[in-house]
Motif scaffolding. Structure first.
Motif, PDB file in Angstrom:
ATOM      1  N   GLY A 188       0.995  11.268  10.255  1.00 55.75           N
ATOM      2  CA  GLY A 188       0.008  11.189   9.180  1.00 55.75           C
ATOM      3  C   GLY A 188       0.520  10.392   7.991  1.00 55.75           C
ATOM      4  N   PHE A 189       1.763  10.637   7.592  1.00 54.50           N
ATOM      5  CA  PHE A 189       2.355   9.884   6.476  1.00 54.50           C
ATOM      6  C   PHE A 189       2.494   8.403   6.828  1.00 54.50           C
ATOM      7  N   LEU A 190       2.859   8.128   8.077  1.00 56.23           N
ATOM      8  CA  LEU A 190       2.988   6.731   8.498  1.00 56.23           C
ATOM      9  C   LEU A 190       1.645   6.021   8.434  1.00 56.23           C
ATOM     10  N   GLY A 191       0.591   6.691   8.905  1.00 57.20           N
ATOM     11  CA  GLY A 191      -0.740   6.105   8.819  1.00 57.20           C
ATOM     12  C   GLY A 191      -1.179   5.888   7.380  1.00 57.20           C
ATOM     13  N   THR A 192      -0.799   6.803   6.495  1.00 57.52           N
ATOM     14  CA  THR A 192      -1.140   6.657   5.075  1.00 57.52           C
ATOM     15  C   THR A 192      -0.438   5.448   4.465  1.00 57.52           C
ATOM     16  N   VAL A 193       0.850   5.290   4.767  1.00 50.10           N
ATOM     17  CA  VAL A 193       1.595   4.154   4.216  1.00 50.10           C
ATOM     18  C   VAL A 193       0.999   2.838   4.695  1.00 50.10           C
ATOM     19  N   VAL A 194       0.701   2.774   6.000  1.00 50.58           N
ATOM     20  CA  VAL A 194       0.095   1.545   6.541  1.00 50.58           C
ATOM     21  C   VAL A 194      -1.275   1.312   5.912  1.00 50.58           C
ATOM     22  N   GLU A 204      -5.620  -7.793  -2.951  1.00 46.88           N
ATOM     23  CA  GLU A 204      -5.100  -9.143  -3.167  1.00 46.88           C
ATOM     24  C   GLU A 204      -6.103 -10.200  -2.717  1.00 46.88           C
ATOM     25  N   LYS A 205      -6.764  -9.959  -1.583  1.00 42.77           N
ATOM     26  CA  LYS A 205      -7.752 -10.922  -1.092  1.00 42.77           C
ATOM     27  C   LYS A 205      -8.964 -10.979  -2.015  1.00 42.77           C
ATOM     28  N   ALA A 206      -9.382  -9.813  -2.498  1.00 40.59           N
ATOM     29  CA  ALA A 206     -10.552  -9.773  -3.374  1.00 40.59           C
ATOM     30  C   ALA A 206     -10.240 -10.314  -4.762  1.00 40.59           C
ATOM     31  N   GLY A 207      -8.976 -10.285  -5.150  1.00 40.67           N
ATOM     32  CA  GLY A 207      -8.602 -10.742  -6.473  1.00 40.67           C
ATOM     33  C   GLY A 207      -9.108  -9.842  -7.565  1.00 40.67           C
ATOM     34  N   ASP A 208      -9.380  -8.599  -7.228  1.00 40.15           N
ATOM     35  CA  ASP A 208      -9.922  -7.653  -8.203  1.00 40.15           C
ATOM     36  C   ASP A 208      -9.365  -6.273  -7.889  1.00 40.15           C
ATOM     37  N   ILE A 209      -9.079  -5.497  -8.909  1.00 42.17           N
ATOM     38  CA  ILE A 209      -8.548  -4.147  -8.723  1.00 42.17           C
ATOM     39  C   ILE A 209      -9.583  -3.129  -9.193  1.00 42.17           C
ATOM     40  N   SER A 210     -10.786  -3.338  -8.779  1.00 40.58           N
ATOM     41  CA  SER A 210     -11.881  -2.463  -9.178  1.00 40.58           C
ATOM     42  C   SER A 210     -11.691  -1.071  -8.577  1.00 40.58           C
ATOM     43  N   PRO A 211     -12.184  -0.041  -9.255  1.00 41.31           N
ATOM     44  CA  PRO A 211     -12.022   1.334  -8.745  1.00 41.31           C
ATOM     45  C   PRO A 211     -12.634   1.524  -7.359  1.00 41.31           C
ATOM     46  N   THR A 212     -13.704   0.801  -7.050  1.00 41.86           N
ATOM     47  CA  THR A 212     -14.360   0.959  -5.755  1.00 41.86           C
ATOM     48  C   THR A 212     -13.436   0.548  -4.619  1.00 41.86           C
ATOM     49  N   VAL A 213     -12.804  -0.592  -4.766  1.00 40.97           N
ATOM     50  CA  VAL A 213     -11.905  -1.077  -3.716  1.00 40.97           C
ATOM     51  C   VAL A 213     -10.706  -0.151  -3.567  1.00 40.97           C
ATOM     52  N   VAL A 214     -10.105   0.244  -4.687  1.00 38.64           N
ATOM     53  CA  VAL A 214      -8.912   1.097  -4.637  1.00 38.64           C
ATOM     54  C   VAL A 214      -9.239   2.480  -4.088  1.00 38.64           C
ATOM     55  N   ALA A 215     -10.330   3.088  -4.561  1.00 36.96           N
ATOM     56  CA  ALA A 215     -10.670   4.452  -4.144  1.00 36.96           C
ATOM     57  C   ALA A 215     -10.997   4.523  -2.665  1.00 36.96           C
ATOM     58  N   SER A 216     -11.779   3.581  -2.163  1.00 38.03           N
ATOM     59  CA  SER A 216     -12.154   3.614  -0.747  1.00 38.03           C
ATOM     60  C   SER A 216     -10.935   3.417   0.143  1.00 38.03           C
ATOM     61  N   GLY A 217     -10.063   2.501  -0.218  1.00 34.08           N
ATOM     62  CA  GLY A 217      -8.860   2.273   0.586  1.00 34.08           C
ATOM     63  C   GLY A 217      -7.934   3.469   0.593  1.00 34.08           C
ATOM     64  N   MET A 218      -7.733   4.096  -0.573  1.00 36.54           N
ATOM     65  CA  MET A 218      -6.856   5.260  -0.649  1.00 36.54           C
ATOM     66  C   MET A 218      -7.451   6.449   0.088  1.00 36.54           C
ATOM     67  N   LYS A 219      -8.751   6.625   0.023  1.00 32.32           N
ATOM     68  CA  LYS A 219      -9.384   7.750   0.711  1.00 32.32           C
ATOM     69  C   LYS A 219      -9.183   7.653   2.215  1.00 32.32           C
ATOM     70  N   LEU A 220      -9.420   6.478   2.758  1.00 35.49           N
ATOM     71  CA  LEU A 220      -9.259   6.292   4.201  1.00 35.49           C
ATOM     72  C   LEU A 220      -7.798   6.437   4.608  1.00 35.49           C
ATOM     73  N   ALA A 221      -6.878   5.990   3.732  1.00 35.22           N
ATOM     74  CA  ALA A 221      -5.456   6.081   4.069  1.00 35.22           C
ATOM     75  C   ALA A 221      -4.976   7.528   4.081  1.00 35.22           C
ATOM     76  N   LEU A 222      -5.496   8.354   3.176  1.00 37.27           N
ATOM     77  CA  LEU A 222      -5.029   9.730   3.062  1.00 37.27           C
ATOM     78  C   LEU A 222      -5.624  10.650   4.124  1.00 37.27           C
ATOM     79  N   ILE A 223      -6.649  10.232   4.836  1.00 38.19           N
ATOM     80  CA  ILE A 223      -7.249  11.069   5.873  1.00 38.19           C
ATOM     81  C   ILE A 223      -6.231  11.396   6.955  1.00 38.19           C
TER      82      ILE A 223
END
Length: 269
Positions: A188-194, A204-223
């Motif tokens: 689980g931790f390995l999947g979160t780190v990846v 980096e690709k989006a060039g923006d650190i908007s809360p939407t991009v960060v929150a969605s990525g972190m949520k999926l990673a922590l599952i």
């Protein structure tokens, strides 16, 4: 018994994969239907009216549907190994529970029957009782009775040696359960780190650190971490139960062995 548990685990895994694939197809069909309806009725629908409908649909989802959705969101490639750890771990737990329950013996009742035959000098009948009784206690008594003609010292040595063998059998497969307890959260931790690395790549690709991009990525990673911790907790509870059961059986074996030796000493000829 191990083969039966393995077959059941494989069938459960295949059933789950079929359900996941069906859920994906169903979600795709629903998406296509919703798109078609939206295109035909776009002029008659507003954003304010769609929000309650989506909320109501989300509330109607069952626990099984939510679980499948989270499983897909977490990434099948990372969630599947954790699920395999859960299936194999529970299979071993069930096998151990059945084995330990079958190994449980009423030691007091068995000792009474053996004492009656030993007092009468009928050691063959006592061995026959032990042979027909299931469990490690009866097996230890049989080994002792089988060497009673060689002297009490030989009987004590055989009981001690065979008791160690029976303890090893009781603890069989427990190390694999502990391995799955350690592997599940690690995966689980390995999947979160990846997942976090991928989330930062998206930023980096989006060039923006908007809360939407960060929150969605972190949520999926922590599952994956959540799922791994849940699996580890379930297996840990089962592991502690099995260890307490093994300790109880070992204590019964030791007490019964002492009583058995006392019976032989009292009736020594």
């Amino acid at each position: 018994m191990k083969k039966v548990c393995a077959y059941l685990s494989i069938m459960f895994l295949l059933t789950l994969f079929v359900n996941v694939a069906y859920a994906q197809d169903k979600n795709a069909t629903k998406t296509e239907s919703t798109t078609t309806v939206s295109e035909t009725t776009v002029s008659q629908t507003t954003a304010a009216a769609e929000q309650p409908v989506q909320t109501e649909a989300a509330d109607k989802q069952s626990f099984h549907q939510v679980l499948k959705t989270k499983y897909i969101q977490g990434g099948v490639g990372w969630m599947t190994p954790i699920l395999i750890c859960l299936i194999l771990g529970l299979g071993l737990v069930i096998e151990r529970i059945i084995y330990l329950n079958l190994a449980t013996t009423n030691a007091d009742k068995l000792l009474k029957k053996i004492e009656e035959n030993v007092v009468a000098g009928n050691y063959d009948a006592a061995k026959d009782i032990c042979r027909k009784t299931r469990g490690p206690v009866a097996s230890i008594f049989f080994q002792g009775l089988d060497r009673v003609n060689n002297g009490l010292e030989d009987v004590e040595k055989s009981i001690t040696s065979y008791g160690g063998v029976q303890m090893a059998r009781l603890e069989s497969n427990m190390i694999w359960i502990s391995l799955f307890i350690a592997i599940a959260p690690s995966l689980g931790f390995l999947g979160t780190v990846v997942g976090m690395v991928q989330a930062f790549d998206d930023i980096e690709k989006a060039g923006d650190i908007s809360p939407t991009v960060v929150a969605s990525g972190m949520k999926l990673a922590l599952i994956t971490t959540v799922f791994g911790l849940i699996v580890a907790l379930i297996l840990q509870v089962c592991y502690n139960y099995l260890m307490s059961k093994i300790e109880s059986l070992v204590s019964t074996m030791e007490d019964a062995s002492i009583s058995f030796m006392d019976i032989l000493v009292k009736n020594r000829k």
